[in-house]
Design a protein around this motif. Structure first.
Motif, PDB file in Angstrom:
ATOM      1  N   GLY A 127      41.588  37.005  40.789  1.00 18.27           N
ATOM      2  CA  GLY A 127      40.596  35.983  41.136  1.00 18.27           C
ATOM      3  C   GLY A 127      39.171  36.424  40.842  1.00 18.27           C
ATOM      4  O   GLY A 127      38.843  37.612  40.931  1.00 18.27           O
ATOM      5  N   LYS A 128      38.333  35.445  40.516  1.00 13.63           N
ATOM      6  CA  LYS A 128      36.918  35.725  40.265  1.00 13.63           C
ATOM      7  C   LYS A 128      36.242  36.303  41.516  1.00 13.63           C
ATOM      8  O   LYS A 128      35.272  37.058  41.416  1.00 13.63           O
ATOM      9  CB  LYS A 128      36.221  34.428  39.823  1.00 13.63           C
ATOM     10  N   ASP A 129      36.773  35.961  42.700  1.00 13.66           N
ATOM     11  CA  ASP A 129      36.204  36.500  43.939  1.00 13.66           C
ATOM     12  C   ASP A 129      36.265  38.025  43.942  1.00 13.66           C
ATOM     13  O   ASP A 129      35.303  38.711  44.287  1.00 13.66           O
ATOM     14  CB  ASP A 129      36.913  35.928  45.183  1.00 13.66           C
ATOM     15  N   VAL A 130      37.417  38.552  43.511  1.00  9.49           N
ATOM     16  CA  VAL A 130      37.604  40.015  43.506  1.00  9.49           C
ATOM     17  C   VAL A 130      36.772  40.649  42.388  1.00  9.49           C
ATOM     18  O   VAL A 130      36.202  41.732  42.553  1.00  9.49           O
ATOM     19  CB  VAL A 130      39.110  40.350  43.367  1.00  9.49           C
ATOM     20  N   ILE A 131      36.669  39.954  41.262  1.00 10.51           N
ATOM     21  CA  ILE A 131      35.825  40.440  40.160  1.00 10.51           C
ATOM     22  C   ILE A 131      34.367  40.522  40.624  1.00 10.51           C
ATOM     23  O   ILE A 131      33.677  41.521  40.381  1.00 10.51           O
ATOM     24  CB  ILE A 131      35.962  39.510  38.932  1.00 10.51           C
ATOM     25  N   MET A 132      33.905  39.485  41.317  1.00  8.46           N
ATOM     26  CA  MET A 132      32.510  39.467  41.788  1.00  8.46           C
ATOM     27  C   MET A 132      32.257  40.587  42.785  1.00  8.46           C
ATOM     28  O   MET A 132      31.186  41.193  42.806  1.00  8.46           O
ATOM     29  CB  MET A 132      32.184  38.113  42.444  1.00  8.46           C
TER      30      MET A 132
ATOM     31  N   LEU B 200      41.693  30.874  33.879  1.00 11.35           N
ATOM     32  CA  LEU B 200      43.005  30.216  33.895  1.00 11.35           C
ATOM     33  C   LEU B 200      42.967  28.845  34.575  1.00 11.35           C
ATOM     34  O   LEU B 200      43.909  28.068  34.445  1.00 11.35           O
ATOM     35  CB  LEU B 200      44.037  31.116  34.601  1.00 11.35           C
ATOM     36  N   GLY B 201      41.933  28.574  35.305  1.00  9.85           N
ATOM     37  CA  GLY B 201      41.756  27.226  35.868  1.00  9.85           C
ATOM     38  C   GLY B 201      42.533  26.975  37.155  1.00  9.85           C
ATOM     39  O   GLY B 201      42.265  25.991  37.838  1.00  9.85           O
ATOM     40  N   PHE B 202      43.458  27.862  37.517  1.00  9.12           N
ATOM     41  CA  PHE B 202      44.132  27.654  38.804  1.00  9.12           C
ATOM     42  C   PHE B 202      43.605  28.678  39.828  1.00  9.12           C
ATOM     43  O   PHE B 202      42.754  29.498  39.500  1.00  9.12           O
ATOM     44  CB  PHE B 202      45.659  27.690  38.673  1.00  9.12           C
ATOM     45  N   GLY B 203      44.127  28.592  41.052  1.00  3.95           N
ATOM     46  CA  GLY B 203      43.596  29.458  42.119  1.00  3.95           C
ATOM     47  C   GLY B 203      42.162  29.074  42.447  1.00  3.95           C
ATOM     48  O   GLY B 203      41.347  29.920  42.823  1.00  3.95           O
ATOM     49  N   ARG B 204      41.859  27.781  42.298  1.00  5.88           N
ATOM     50  CA  ARG B 204      40.476  27.345  42.524  1.00  5.88           C
ATOM     51  C   ARG B 204      40.114  27.347  44.010  1.00  5.88           C
ATOM     52  O   ARG B 204      40.851  26.822  44.830  1.00  5.88           O
ATOM     53  CB  ARG B 204      40.274  25.912  41.998  1.00  5.88           C
ATOM     54  N   CYS B 205      38.981  27.955  44.329  1.00  2.00           N
ATOM     55  CA  CYS B 205      38.429  27.876  45.677  1.00  2.00           C
ATOM     56  C   CYS B 205      36.927  28.153  45.579  1.00  2.00           C
ATOM     57  O   CYS B 205      36.402  28.286  44.455  1.00  2.00           O
ATOM     58  CB  CYS B 205      39.121  28.851  46.625  1.00  2.00           C
ATOM     59  N   ARG B 206      36.252  28.198  46.706  1.00  2.00           N
ATOM     60  CA  ARG B 206      34.798  28.376  46.685  1.00  2.00           C
ATOM     61  C   ARG B 206      34.397  29.484  47.641  1.00  2.00           C
ATOM     62  O   ARG B 206      34.918  29.563  48.762  1.00  2.00           O
ATOM     63  CB  ARG B 206      34.093  27.074  47.109  1.00  2.00           C
ATOM     64  N   PHE B 207      33.453  30.314  47.212  1.00  3.82           N
ATOM     65  CA  PHE B 207      32.798  31.225  48.144  1.00  3.82           C
ATOM     66  C   PHE B 207      31.851  30.384  48.974  1.00  3.82           C
ATOM     67  O   PHE B 207      31.030  29.633  48.417  1.00  3.82           O
ATOM     68  CB  PHE B 207      31.961  32.262  47.387  1.00  3.82           C
ATOM     69  N   SER B 208      31.944  30.485  50.288  1.00  3.81           N
ATOM     70  CA  SER B 208      31.085  29.661  51.138  1.00  3.81           C
ATOM     71  C   SER B 208      30.525  30.473  52.297  1.00  3.81           C
ATOM     72  O   SER B 208      31.137  31.449  52.741  1.00  3.81           O
ATOM     73  CB  SER B 208      31.886  28.490  51.722  1.00  3.81           C
TER      74      SER B 208
ATOM     75  N   ALA C  87      49.022  43.350  34.809  1.00  4.33           N
ATOM     76  CA  ALA C  87      48.893  43.507  36.267  1.00  4.33           C
ATOM     77  C   ALA C  87      48.620  42.132  36.865  1.00  4.33           C
ATOM     78  O   ALA C  87      47.692  41.435  36.445  1.00  4.33           O
ATOM     79  CB  ALA C  87      47.755  44.474  36.589  1.00  4.33           C
ATOM     80  N   LEU C  88      49.466  41.744  37.809  1.00  2.00           N
ATOM     81  CA  LEU C  88      49.359  40.403  38.393  1.00  2.00           C
ATOM     82  C   LEU C  88      49.101  40.516  39.902  1.00  2.00           C
ATOM     83  O   LEU C  88      49.801  41.260  40.593  1.00  2.00           O
ATOM     84  CB  LEU C  88      50.670  39.639  38.124  1.00  2.00           C
ATOM     85  N   THR C  89      48.117  39.765  40.367  1.00  5.25           N
ATOM     86  CA  THR C  89      47.792  39.755  41.793  1.00  5.25           C
ATOM     87  C   THR C  89      48.932  39.131  42.596  1.00  5.25           C
ATOM     88  O   THR C  89      49.320  37.991  42.339  1.00  5.25           O
ATOM     89  CB  THR C  89      46.501  38.950  42.035  1.00  5.25           C
ATOM     90  N   LYS C  90      49.448  39.903  43.533  1.00  7.52           N
ATOM     91  CA  LYS C  90      50.529  39.415  44.395  1.00  7.52           C
ATOM     92  C   LYS C  90      50.010  38.298  45.289  1.00  7.52           C
ATOM     93  O   LYS C  90      48.851  38.304  45.681  1.00  7.52           O
ATOM     94  CB  LYS C  90      51.004  40.548  45.327  1.00  7.52           C
ATOM     95  N   GLY C  91      50.897  37.380  45.636  1.00  9.69           N
ATOM     96  CA  GLY C  91      50.544  36.365  46.640  1.00  9.69           C
ATOM     97  C   GLY C  91      49.939  35.131  46.025  1.00  9.69           C
ATOM     98  O   GLY C  91      50.543  34.491  45.170  1.00  9.69           O
ATOM     99  N   ARG C  92      48.707  34.833  46.423  1.00  6.81           N
ATOM    100  CA  ARG C  92      48.024  33.595  46.101  1.00  6.81           C
ATOM    101  C   ARG C  92      48.173  33.129  44.630  1.00  6.81           C
ATOM    102  O   ARG C  92      48.403  31.958  44.382  1.00  6.81           O
ATOM    103  CB  ARG C  92      46.537  33.793  46.401  1.00  6.81           C
ATOM    104  N   LEU C  93      48.022  34.039  43.675  1.00  4.71           N
ATOM    105  CA  LEU C  93      48.038  33.644  42.258  1.00  4.71           C
ATOM    106  C   LEU C  93      49.415  33.800  41.609  1.00  4.71           C
ATOM    107  O   LEU C  93      49.606  33.405  40.459  1.00  4.71           O
ATOM    108  CB  LEU C  93      47.018  34.471  41.455  1.00  4.71           C
ATOM    109  N   GLU C  94      50.350  34.375  42.356  1.00  3.42           N
ATOM    110  CA  GLU C  94      51.622  34.789  41.756  1.00  3.42           C
ATOM    111  C   GLU C  94      52.452  33.607  41.250  1.00  3.42           C
ATOM    112  O   GLU C  94      52.874  33.594  40.081  1.00  3.42           O
ATOM    113  CB  GLU C  94      52.404  35.599  42.799  1.00  3.42           C
TER     114      GLU C  94
END
Ligand code: PRP
Length: 229
Positions: free
Chosen positions: A91-96, A108-116, A12-19
């Motif tokens: 993304g870890k954001d959705v996991i959290m 995976l090291g990509f799709g890097r961003c920060r919760f702010s 299962a792959l997240t559409k959009g940002r990580l695709e």
């Protein structure tokens, strides 16, 4: 039930940002990603490698070994939790935010961003004594962040373009993911506090982890190989 088809891995792959980055990674692993690149409106796509005998595992010249299921991020978690997909890329954001019962096995090291925590440029989020209002697509993450600081806040769930909430004076601040910072900047907002680092992760159904251990290990080894290249 484990997987839709017990012969091949369901990813299962997240559409959009990580695709895009995930498809590029599959290509580097030796997979034929032609179907994925020309998917049209299809949601289930094979990823194949037709140059050799079947059965060697992902990225090993082994015929069709997997199918990719394109889904919205929270649904990736649902499909993996229920075992209709073996593996999820999310993304870890959705996991959290969503938690759940599965193994998170690889960053995976990509799709890097920060919760702010962010708000109007130049404002002090904590000024005054009243309870602050925070708008967010991630109420769970926001709640646990302010609980960890011992601060009581009102949280309002917003579905998208959360940056509007402080601009319309609905909220004192937002908790959101920031990647380039451009959306904040172009709307006169700024980061007040960084909450957590986020990147794409591989999650695995807990039964698949036992019953398909070898294939899953090969899949991750394939990713590690291209990551190091
Ligand atoms: C995310 C996030 C911010 C923006 C940040 O939204 O919620 O709005 O991206 O990216 P930046 O720092 O590179 O500007 P997304 O694109 O997922 O859309 P949405 O707000 O409609 O959910």
């Amino acid at each position: 039930m484990i997987g839709r088809n017990n012969k091949i891995l369901g990813i299962a792959l997240t559409k959009g940002r990580l695709e895009n980055e995930t498809v590029n990674m599959f290509e580097k692993m030796g997979m034929d990603v032609n179907e994925l690149r020309n998917k049209g409106r299809r949601l289930i796509l094979p990823i194949s490698n037709e140059e050799g005998p079947p059965g060697d595992g992902i990225g090993q010249r082994c015929g069709i070994v997997a199918e990719v299921i394109l889904a919205k991020a929270p649904d990736v978690i649902t499909y993996v939790e229920h075992g209709v997909c073996d593996i999820g890329i999310v993304g870890k954001d959705v996991i959290m935010e969503h938690g759940g019962r599965y193994f998170e096995i690889f960053d995976l090291g990509f799709g890097r961003c920060r919760f702010s925590l962010a708000g109007k440029k130049g404002e002090n989020f904590y000024k005054g004594h009243g309870i602050k209002t925070v708008a967010t697509k991630y109420p769970g993450v926001a709640r646990s962040y302010f609980e960890s600081k011992g601060q009581d806040v009102d949280i309002i769930k917003i579905e998208g373009s959360v940056e509007l909430a402080p601009l319309l004076n609905l909220a004192d601040g937002i908790v959101d993911i920031v990647e380039t910072g451009e959306t904040l900047k172009e709307n006169g907002l700024e980061v007040f506090e960084e909450i957590a680092e986020v990147s794409a992760r591989i999650i695995v159904n807990s039964v698949s982890m036992k019953l398909r251990k070898t294939e899953i290990e090969k899949f991750v080894a394939g990713i590690e190989r291209v990551g190091k290249a």
